[in-house]
Design an enzyme around this catalytic site. Structure first.
Site, PDB file in Angstrom:
ATOM      1  N   GLU A 108      12.396  16.386  13.615  1.00  0.00           N
ATOM      2  CA  GLU A 108      12.460  16.169  12.227  1.00  0.00           C
ATOM      3  C   GLU A 108      11.494  17.205  11.401  1.00  0.00           C
ATOM      4  OE1 GLU A 108      10.786  12.594  10.409  1.00  0.00           O
ATOM      5  OE2 GLU A 108      12.471  12.566   9.149  1.00  0.00           O
ATOM      6  N   LYS A 134       0.906  -1.212   0.026  1.00  0.00           N
ATOM      7  CA  LYS A 134       0.193  -0.143   0.013  1.00  0.00           C
ATOM      8  C   LYS A 134       0.760   1.272   0.152  1.00  0.00           C
ATOM      9  CE  LYS A 134      -1.748   2.715   3.313  1.00  0.00           C
ATOM     10  NZ  LYS A 134      -1.600   3.782   2.738  1.00  0.00           N
ATOM     11  N   GLU A 170      10.950   1.175   9.294  1.00  0.00           N
ATOM     12  CA  GLU A 170      12.177   2.325   8.861  1.00  0.00           C
ATOM     13  C   GLU A 170      11.209   3.774   9.063  1.00  0.00           C
ATOM     14  OE1 GLU A 170      15.115   1.447   7.734  1.00  0.00           O
ATOM     15  OE2 GLU A 170      14.970  -0.339   7.287  1.00  0.00           O
TER      16      GLU A 170
HETATM   17  P1  NAD Z   1       3.272   8.406   7.779  1.00  0.00           P
HETATM   18  O1  NAD Z   1       3.768   7.426   8.786  1.00  0.00           O
HETATM   19  O2  NAD Z   1       2.370   9.731   7.809  1.00  0.00           O
HETATM   20  O3  NAD Z   1       2.617   7.628   6.715  1.00  0.00           O
HETATM   21  C1  NAD Z   1       3.223   6.336   6.275  1.00  0.00           C
HETATM   22  C2  NAD Z   1       2.377   5.307   5.536  1.00  0.00           C
HETATM   23  O4  NAD Z   1       1.648   4.877   6.562  1.00  0.00           O
HETATM   24  C3  NAD Z   1       1.195   5.812   4.729  1.00  0.00           C
HETATM   25  O5  NAD Z   1       1.313   5.096   3.683  1.00  0.00           O
HETATM   26  C4  NAD Z   1       0.129   5.874   5.547  1.00  0.00           C
HETATM   27  O6  NAD Z   1      -1.047   5.781   4.831  1.00  0.00           O
HETATM   28  C5  NAD Z   1       0.220   4.824   6.439  1.00  0.00           C
HETATM   29  N1  NAD Z   1      -0.345   4.854   7.436  1.00  0.00           N
HETATM   30  C6  NAD Z   1      -0.951   5.975   8.396  1.00  0.00           C
HETATM   31  N2  NAD Z   1      -1.285   5.459   9.567  1.00  0.00           N
HETATM   32  C7  NAD Z   1      -1.218   4.336   9.602  1.00  0.00           C
HETATM   33  C8  NAD Z   1      -1.853   3.186  10.510  1.00  0.00           C
HETATM   34  N3  NAD Z   1      -2.307   3.676  11.630  1.00  0.00           N
HETATM   35  N4  NAD Z   1      -1.561   2.070  10.454  1.00  0.00           N
HETATM   36  C9  NAD Z   1      -0.701   1.487   9.398  1.00  0.00           C
HETATM   37  N5  NAD Z   1      -0.324   2.642   8.269  1.00  0.00           N
HETATM   38  C10 NAD Z   1      -0.800   3.803   8.522  1.00  0.00           C
HETATM   39  O7  NAD Z   1       4.701   9.075   7.048  1.00  0.00           O
HETATM   40  P2  NAD Z   1       4.727  10.077   5.819  1.00  0.00           P
HETATM   41  O8  NAD Z   1       4.407  11.328   6.515  1.00  0.00           O
HETATM   42  O9  NAD Z   1       4.142   9.522   4.639  1.00  0.00           O
HETATM   43  O10 NAD Z   1       6.243   9.813   5.745  1.00  0.00           O
HETATM   44  C11 NAD Z   1       7.390  10.780   6.211  1.00  0.00           C
HETATM   45  C12 NAD Z   1       8.069   9.950   7.282  1.00  0.00           C
HETATM   46  O11 NAD Z   1       8.813   8.743   6.789  1.00  0.00           O
HETATM   47  C13 NAD Z   1       9.166  10.797   7.813  1.00  0.00           C
HETATM   48  O12 NAD Z   1       9.104  10.605   9.122  1.00  0.00           O
HETATM   49  C14 NAD Z   1      10.472  10.011   7.211  1.00  0.00           C
HETATM   50  O13 NAD Z   1      11.439  10.552   7.900  1.00  0.00           O
HETATM   51  C15 NAD Z   1      10.063   8.632   7.321  1.00  0.00           C
HETATM   52  N6  NAD Z   1      10.648   7.944   6.230  1.00  0.00           N
HETATM   53  C16 NAD Z   1      11.419   7.069   6.760  1.00  0.00           C
HETATM   54  C17 NAD Z   1      12.579   6.276   6.010  1.00  0.00           C
HETATM   55  C18 NAD Z   1      13.453   5.389   6.494  1.00  0.00           C
HETATM   56  O14 NAD Z   1      13.846   4.551   5.801  1.00  0.00           O
HETATM   57  N7  NAD Z   1      13.935   5.275   7.765  1.00  0.00           N
HETATM   58  C19 NAD Z   1      12.205   6.475   4.473  1.00  0.00           C
HETATM   59  C20 NAD Z   1      11.336   7.619   4.152  1.00  0.00           C
HETATM   60  C21 NAD Z   1      10.785   8.025   4.918  1.00  0.00           C
END
Ligand code: NAD
Length: 486
Positions: A387, A182, A255
Site C-alpha cells: 500500500e 487518541k 479498520e
Molecule cells: P498507524 O498504524 O501508524 O497509526 C495509527 C494510530 O495508531 C496512531 O494514532 C498511532 O499513534 C497509534 N499507534 C501506533 N502504535 C501503536 C500501538 N502499538 N498500539 C496502539 N496504537 C498505536 O497508521 P497511520 O500511518 O497513522 O495511518 C495510515 C494507515 O491507516 C494506512 O494503512 C491506511 O490504509 C490506514 N487507514 C485505514 C482506514 C480504514 O477505515 N480501513 C482508514 C484510514 C486509514
C-alpha cells in the site's frame, strides 16, 4: 493563497495551545511535541502529550460516567450528538484550516471533511438497534438484547483526522458507551480542538480526548479499564493492538490498510472514465485507505486510458493546501514521504514505464510528490504488492477478466474494489467476486454511515457504520422466556 485563514489559525494557536479533555475539563500536559506543517516541513504548533497518569484519570472518569450515560433515553443521547454536529458545523472554517495546516489537504477538501464528519453523526443516529425476537413459539420466546460494552478506547490515523474520529465518538456515545479518544501524533490538533468544542456538550467523563505518541496508543490497548478498542490505522499496528488487547480480551474493531483494485473492462470510453479513476486514486493525495491503488485495465483500451490518466496527472496542480488553485497537497509526514520515494525507486529498478511524474517536487521544503502514473508494471513489485499511501498509481494490463479477478484477489488486503463497465449488471456480478469488504460499480471510494464498512482478510476485523457497526459497540445477550408459568 488564502493567507488570512492560515495566519488567523496560527495566531490562535499562539494565543492558547489546544488541550486534552479529561473528565469534562480542558487540561494541558507537562510534555508537548511539535506538530509539523507537511507543506513546509517545519513545525507550526505544539501539542500536549498525555502521561500514563492522565490516561488513568480519563479512564476512571469514563468508568464513573458510563452507567448514568447509558441510562439516559436514546433520544437524549441522540440530541447531545446532534449538538456536537451543530458545533462542528459552526466551527467549520477553524477546523478546516487546522486540518489543512496539519494534514496538508486543499482547504476546500478540509471543509468537505468537516461537513462530512457532522453529517455522519446525523446519519448514524437515524439508526436504531432494537431487541430482536429470534423465536416465539410453544417453546417460548427468545430475545436478543443489546447493551453497551462500557468504555471505548478509540485510536485514529493522520489521513482524515475528523472523518475518522467523529464516527467513533458517535458509535460509542449513541450506543451508551463512553470514550477515550487518541488522534495520531502527526495530525492531532483538529481532533483536540473538536474535543474542546464538545467538552461541555456531554456530562463530564463521557467524552475524553487525549493526544500522545504511539506508546499512549499501546497503553490504551492494554488498559484494564477499557472494554473495547476501535482502531483505524495500518495493518502492522492493528496486529499490535490486537495483541495488546488480548490480555484483557477486549472487543476489538480494526479498520486497516487497503490495496484496492479497480478492474476496467473493455467496453468503456477511456476519456470519459479517466477523470473518475484519477479522482478515486489520487483523492487526498492517495492517502485514503479505500483509494484505488491497483488499476487493472483491459488490453484493448490500455494505451488510451494510460494516456488519458497521464494527461490528467500532468495537469494537476500540486502545492500548499491554502492556495485556492491547488488540487493535491503534500504527503502528510516525512516517514511516509520516504516510503513513497523508496517505492518509486523500486519501480524504476523494475523497469516500469513512468507515464507522468515519478519524483518529489524540486525546490520546496514540503513533502510534495508529483502525481505519478506507472504503466507496464505487474505483481511482484512493491508498488503493486504494497500500500504506497501516496500519489502513485500502477496501471496493470489484462486480457481475461477471470485472470484479472484472481490477480486482484491474490493479496492479503481486502478493503475495497471496483469494476467499471457500460454493462452494470455484468460489472456487479464480477464485483461480487472481489474478496473485499466493499465493492463499487463504476465508482470507487466513499463510505455511507448507514452501510457497514470494514475490511476482509488483513484489511480489518469487524465493521463500523450501519447497524452492524453499532452492534460492534454492544454486547449481544440472549434472553430465554418460557411460554408457561412456573
Ligand atoms: P498507524 O498504524 O501508524 O497509526 C495509527 C494510530 O495508531 C496512531 O494514532 C498511532 O499513534 C497509534 N499507534 C501506533 N502504535 C501503536 C500501538 N502499538 N498500539 C496502539 N496504537 C498505536 O497508521 P497511520 O500511518 O497513522 O495511518 C495510515 C494507515 O491507516 C494506512 O494503512 C491506511 O490504509 C490506514 N487507514 C485505514 C482506514 C480504514 O477505515 N480501513 C482508514 C484510514 C486509514
Amino acid at each position: 493563497m488564502s493567507a488570512s485563514t492560515k495566519t488567523q489559525t496560527l495566531a490562535a494557536l499562539q494565543v492558547r495551545p489546544v488541550c486534552h479533555v479529561i473528565d469534562g475539563r480542558l487540561v494541558g500536559s507537562e510534555r508537548s511535541a511539535d506538530v509539523i506543517d507537511p507543506a513546509t516541513g517545519q513545525p507550526f504548533g505544539r501539542c500536549p502529550q498525555a502521561s500514563p497518569d492522565q490516561l488513568d484519570a480519563a479512564v476512571a472518569a469514563a468508568r464513573r460516567a458510563q452507567p448514568a450515560w447509558a441510562a439516559r433515553p436514546l433520544a437524549e443521547r441522540r440530541n447531545c450528538l446532534h449538538r456536537l454536529a451543530d458545533a462542528i458545523l459552526a466551527h467549520e472554517p477553524e477546523l478546516a484550516a487546522l486540518i489543512t495546516l496539519e494534514q496538508g489537504k486543499p482547504l476546500k477538501d478540509a471543509h468537505a471533511e468537516v461537513a462530512r464528519a457532522a453529517s455522519q453523526i446525523r446519519l448514524l443516529t437515524e439508526l436504531v438497534i432494537e431487541t430482536e425476537v429470534v423465536r416465539d413459539d410453544a417453546r417460548g420466546r427468545v430475545e436478543l438484547r443489546y447493551r453497551p460494552l462500557g468504555v471505548v478506547g478509540a485510536i485514529t490515523p493522520w489521513n482524515m483526522p475528523l472523518v475518522l474520529s467523529v464516527p467513533k465518538i458517535a458509535h460509542a456515545l449513541y450506543t451508551g458507551n463512553v470514550i477515550v479518544l487518541k488522534p495520531s501524533p502527526y495530525a492531532p490538533l483538529a481532533t483536540l480542538r473538536l474535543g474542546e468544542l464538545a467538552h461541555d456538550l456531554f456530562p463530564p467523563g463521557v467524552l475524553n480526548v487525549l493526544a500522545g505518541d504511539h506508546a499512549l496508543g499501546q497503553h490504551i490497548s492494554e488498559h484494564p479499564g477499557i472494554d473495547k478498542i476501535s482502531f483505524t490505522g495500518s495493518i502492522a499496528t492493528g496486529k499490535r493492538v490486537m495483541a495488546s488487547a488480548a490480555g484483557t480480551l477486549k472487543r476489538v474493531t480494526l479498520e486497516l490498510g487497503g490495496n484496492d483494485a479497480a478492474i476496467v473492462l473493455d467496453d468503456v470510453d477511456p476519456e470519459a472514465i479517466a477523470p473518475k479513476l484519477f479522482a478515486g486514486a489520487f483523492v487526498n493525495c492517495g492517502q485514503v485507505c479505500m483509494a484505488i491503488k491497483r488499476l487493472y485495465v483491459h488490453a484493448d483500451i490500455y494505451e488510451p486510458l494510460v494516456d488519458a490518466l497521464g494527461r490528467i496527472a500532468r495537469a494537476t496542480r500540486v502545492g500548499n493546501g491554502f492556495d485556492p488553485d491547488v488540487q493535491l497537497g503534500p504527503v502528510q509526514n516525512l516517514a511516509q514521504f520516504k516510503i513513497v520515494q523508496d517505492i518509486l525507486d523500486d519501480t524504476r529498478r523494475a523497469g516500469a514505464r513512468f507515464v507522468a511524474g515519478g519524483h518529489a517536487l524540486e525546490g520546496g521544503q514540503g513533502y510534495f510528490i508529483e502525481p505519478t502514473i506507472v504503466a507496464d508494471i505487474t505483481e511482484g513489485t512493491r508498488l503493486v504488492d504494497e500500500e504506497p499511501f501516496g500519489p502513485v498509481l500502477p496501471v496493470i494490463r489484462f486480457t481475461d477478466v477471470d485472470d484479472a479477478l484472481s490477480r486482484a484477489n491474490s493479496t492479503r488486503f481486502g478493503l475495497g474494489g471496483s469494476v467499471w463497465s457500460r454493462n452494470v449488471e455484468r460489472a456487479a456480478a464480477i464485483a461480487a467476486r472481489l474478496e473485499a469488504g466493499t465493492a463499487w460499480v463504476n465508482h470507487h471510494v466513499g463510505a455511507d454511515a448507514q452501510v457497514p464498512f470494514g475490511g476482509a482478510k488483513q484489511s480489518g476485523r469487524g465493521r463500523e457504520y450501519g447497524k452492524a457497526g453499532l452492534r460492534e459497540y454492544m454486547e449481544e445477550m440472549a434472553v430465554f422466556i418460557p411460554s408457561s408459568r412456573l
